[in-house]
Design a protein around this motif. Structure first.
Motif, PDB file in Angstrom:
ATOM      1  N   LEU A 151     -13.101  -1.822 -40.948  1.00 22.16           N
ATOM      2  CA  LEU A 151     -13.704  -2.076 -39.638  1.00 22.16           C
ATOM      3  C   LEU A 151     -12.803  -1.542 -38.535  1.00 22.16           C
ATOM      4  O   LEU A 151     -11.571  -1.549 -38.658  1.00 22.16           O
ATOM      5  CB  LEU A 151     -13.911  -3.586 -39.432  1.00 22.16           C
ATOM      6  CG  LEU A 151     -14.981  -4.268 -40.285  1.00 22.16           C
ATOM      7  CD1 LEU A 151     -14.888  -5.774 -40.124  1.00 22.16           C
ATOM      8  CD2 LEU A 151     -16.375  -3.784 -39.890  1.00 22.16           C
ATOM      9  N   GLU A 152     -13.423  -1.095 -37.476  1.00 20.47           N
ATOM     10  CA  GLU A 152     -12.681  -0.652 -36.295  1.00 20.47           C
ATOM     11  C   GLU A 152     -11.968  -1.852 -35.665  1.00 20.47           C
ATOM     12  O   GLU A 152     -12.520  -2.952 -35.596  1.00 20.47           O
ATOM     13  CB  GLU A 152     -13.673  -0.050 -35.298  1.00 20.47           C
ATOM     14  CG  GLU A 152     -13.058   0.468 -34.023  1.00 20.47           C
ATOM     15  CD  GLU A 152     -14.117   1.019 -33.082  1.00 20.47           C
ATOM     16  OE1 GLU A 152     -13.995   0.793 -31.854  1.00 20.47           O
ATOM     17  OE2 GLU A 152     -15.071   1.663 -33.575  1.00 20.47           O
ATOM     18  N   LEU A 153     -10.728  -1.651 -35.246  1.00 17.04           N
ATOM     19  CA  LEU A 153      -9.954  -2.738 -34.635  1.00 17.04           C
ATOM     20  C   LEU A 153     -10.364  -2.896 -33.174  1.00 17.04           C
ATOM     21  O   LEU A 153      -9.613  -2.565 -32.238  1.00 17.04           O
ATOM     22  CB  LEU A 153      -8.443  -2.462 -34.753  1.00 17.04           C
ATOM     23  CG  LEU A 153      -7.903  -2.323 -36.180  1.00 17.04           C
ATOM     24  CD1 LEU A 153      -6.406  -2.090 -36.167  1.00 17.04           C
ATOM     25  CD2 LEU A 153      -8.238  -3.567 -37.000  1.00 17.04           C
ATOM     26  N   VAL A 158     -15.747  -6.205 -34.738  1.00 10.51           N
ATOM     27  CA  VAL A 158     -16.085  -7.598 -35.016  1.00 10.51           C
ATOM     28  C   VAL A 158     -17.596  -7.791 -34.997  1.00 10.51           C
ATOM     29  O   VAL A 158     -18.166  -8.483 -35.853  1.00 10.51           O
ATOM     30  CB  VAL A 158     -15.407  -8.540 -34.000  1.00 10.51           C
ATOM     31  CG1 VAL A 158     -15.801  -9.988 -34.255  1.00 10.51           C
ATOM     32  CG2 VAL A 158     -13.885  -8.390 -34.073  1.00 10.51           C
ATOM     33  N   GLU A 159     -18.248  -7.160 -34.024  1.00 15.23           N
ATOM     34  CA  GLU A 159     -19.713  -7.235 -33.938  1.00 15.23           C
ATOM     35  C   GLU A 159     -20.358  -6.628 -35.182  1.00 15.23           C
ATOM     36  O   GLU A 159     -21.336  -7.159 -35.715  1.00 15.23           O
ATOM     37  CB  GLU A 159     -20.210  -6.492 -32.684  1.00 15.23           C
ATOM     38  CG  GLU A 159     -19.910  -7.190 -31.373  1.00 15.23           C
ATOM     39  CD  GLU A 159     -20.901  -8.300 -31.060  1.00 15.23           C
ATOM     40  OE1 GLU A 159     -21.754  -8.605 -31.908  1.00 15.23           O
ATOM     41  OE2 GLU A 159     -20.819  -8.864 -29.954  1.00 15.23           O
ATOM     42  N   LYS A 160     -19.764  -5.524 -35.671  1.00 15.42           N
ATOM     43  CA  LYS A 160     -20.307  -4.884 -36.871  1.00 15.42           C
ATOM     44  C   LYS A 160     -20.184  -5.822 -38.069  1.00 15.42           C
ATOM     45  O   LYS A 160     -21.107  -5.915 -38.897  1.00 15.42           O
ATOM     46  CB  LYS A 160     -19.568  -3.583 -37.155  1.00 15.42           C
ATOM     47  CG  LYS A 160     -20.106  -2.865 -38.395  1.00 15.42           C
ATOM     48  CD  LYS A 160     -19.362  -1.576 -38.675  1.00 15.42           C
ATOM     49  CE  LYS A 160     -19.887  -0.904 -39.954  1.00 15.42           C
ATOM     50  NZ  LYS A 160     -19.172   0.347 -40.268  1.00 15.42           N
ATOM     51  N   LEU A 187     -10.032 -10.323 -38.199  1.00 11.10           N
ATOM     52  CA  LEU A 187      -9.711  -9.452 -37.072  1.00 11.10           C
ATOM     53  C   LEU A 187      -9.394 -10.263 -35.822  1.00 11.10           C
ATOM     54  O   LEU A 187      -8.467  -9.945 -35.069  1.00 11.10           O
ATOM     55  CB  LEU A 187     -10.888  -8.507 -36.777  1.00 11.10           C
ATOM     56  CG  LEU A 187     -11.170  -7.391 -37.788  1.00 11.10           C
ATOM     57  CD1 LEU A 187     -12.390  -6.594 -37.353  1.00 11.10           C
ATOM     58  CD2 LEU A 187      -9.966  -6.477 -37.940  1.00 11.10           C
ATOM     59  N   VAL A 188     -10.171 -11.337 -35.617  1.00 10.44           N
ATOM     60  CA  VAL A 188      -9.973 -12.170 -34.423  1.00 10.44           C
ATOM     61  C   VAL A 188      -8.725 -13.033 -34.551  1.00 10.44           C
ATOM     62  O   VAL A 188      -7.861 -13.057 -33.662  1.00 10.44           O
ATOM     63  CB  VAL A 188     -11.205 -13.074 -34.189  1.00 10.44           C
ATOM     64  CG1 VAL A 188     -11.003 -13.940 -32.948  1.00 10.44           C
ATOM     65  CG2 VAL A 188     -12.465 -12.233 -34.037  1.00 10.44           C
ATOM     66  N   VAL A 196     -12.182 -10.671 -27.848  1.00 11.53           N
ATOM     67  CA  VAL A 196     -13.413 -11.205 -28.436  1.00 11.53           C
ATOM     68  C   VAL A 196     -13.836 -12.475 -27.693  1.00 11.53           C
ATOM     69  O   VAL A 196     -13.045 -13.418 -27.563  1.00 11.53           O
ATOM     70  CB  VAL A 196     -13.199 -11.528 -29.934  1.00 11.53           C
ATOM     71  CG1 VAL A 196     -14.446 -12.160 -30.526  1.00 11.53           C
ATOM     72  CG2 VAL A 196     -12.816 -10.271 -30.692  1.00 11.53           C
ATOM     73  N   PRO A 197     -15.079 -12.528 -27.207  1.00 14.58           N
ATOM     74  CA  PRO A 197     -15.548 -13.732 -26.506  1.00 14.58           C
ATOM     75  C   PRO A 197     -15.541 -14.959 -27.410  1.00 14.58           C
ATOM     76  O   PRO A 197     -15.746 -14.845 -28.630  1.00 14.58           O
ATOM     77  CB  PRO A 197     -17.001 -13.361 -26.111  1.00 14.58           C
ATOM     78  CG  PRO A 197     -17.055 -11.870 -26.182  1.00 14.58           C
ATOM     79  CD  PRO A 197     -16.096 -11.473 -27.253  1.00 14.58           C
TER      80      PRO A 197
END
Length: 230
Positions: A151-153, A158-160, A187-188, A196-197
């Protein structure tokens, strides 16, 4: 009617039976937490409600609360003229006893580091210590879980993770969905992604909890829900 005081002359026994019988309905639906709550309410009104005590033992066993389940069951067995005559109660006692025997880890087990990802979830599931809350399946210091998932950092990564997990869940691939939710949470919580919200962070825990529920992993589901509500 009773608890809203619309009807005020209801005997305590009837009030207790309503909670106890609803608890039994929850047990049939495998809603263990609701069953435990109703049994506790029944016993507040009538501490001598043996059926409520037994049903709470059943619910607590399924929730992994084996020590308190055994305490409830011992109370029930003391009330029976011949405990050995109640086959179901004795079978439940054997199941709880078996779990309690697994509870005390060896010294090596206490110092060993659990493997990341799904193996960590299994360890949490097998922990029966009611006094020690289950550890989150994703921690900031944990090694990267599921390295095969790239996953992209970024927030988009995170959405993906969330989108892919939701898709897998809808396809019935619940175990795979847990992996993707876990990777997004890593990731979060490892601070790899910092923008990240809070809503997205909470949703990841909440959705993974639902996946755990589908897998009947009640302890992990409870932990994820608690993390989502922090």
């Amino acid at each position: 009617l009773v608890e809203s005081k619309k009807v005020s002359d209801v005997p305590a026994d009837l009030h207790s039976i309503l909670h106890s019988n609803r608890a039994f309905a929850h047990i049939k639906l495998q809603k263990w937490a609701e069953a435990e709550t109703d049994c506790s309410e029944a016993l507040k009104v009538n501490p001598k409600n043996t059926k409520a005590t037994y049903r709470r033992a059943m619910a607590r066993y399924e929730l992994g609360k084996h020590e308190s389940a055994m305490e409830d069951l011992e109370k029930v067995l003391k009330e029976l003229p011949d405990p050995n005559s109640n086959k179901e109660a004795m079978e439940l006692k054997e199941k709880i006893s078996a779990q309690l025997k697994k509870k005390a880890p060896s010294p090596k087990a206490e110092t060993s580091q659990p493997a990341p990802g799904f193996k960590r979830m299994q360890i949490v599931e097998e922990s029966d210590d009611e006094d020690e809350p289950a550890k989150p399946t994703t921690s900031p210091k944990a090694a990267e879980p599921f390295p095969e998932i790239k996953l992209e950092l970024s927030k988009a990564g995170v959405e993906k993770a969330k989108t892919e997990a939701n898709t897998l869940f809808s396809q019935g691939k619940v175990d795979d969905a847990v992996k993707w939710f876990s990777k997004g949470l890593w990731l979060v919580e490892s601070k790899k992604v910092k923008d990240v919200p809070a809503d997205l962070h909470s949703i990841l825990h909440s959705n993974r909890a639902f996946a755990h529920i589908k897998l009947k992993k009640w302890a992990e589901a409870e932990t994820d829900c608690s993390e989502a509500l922090k």
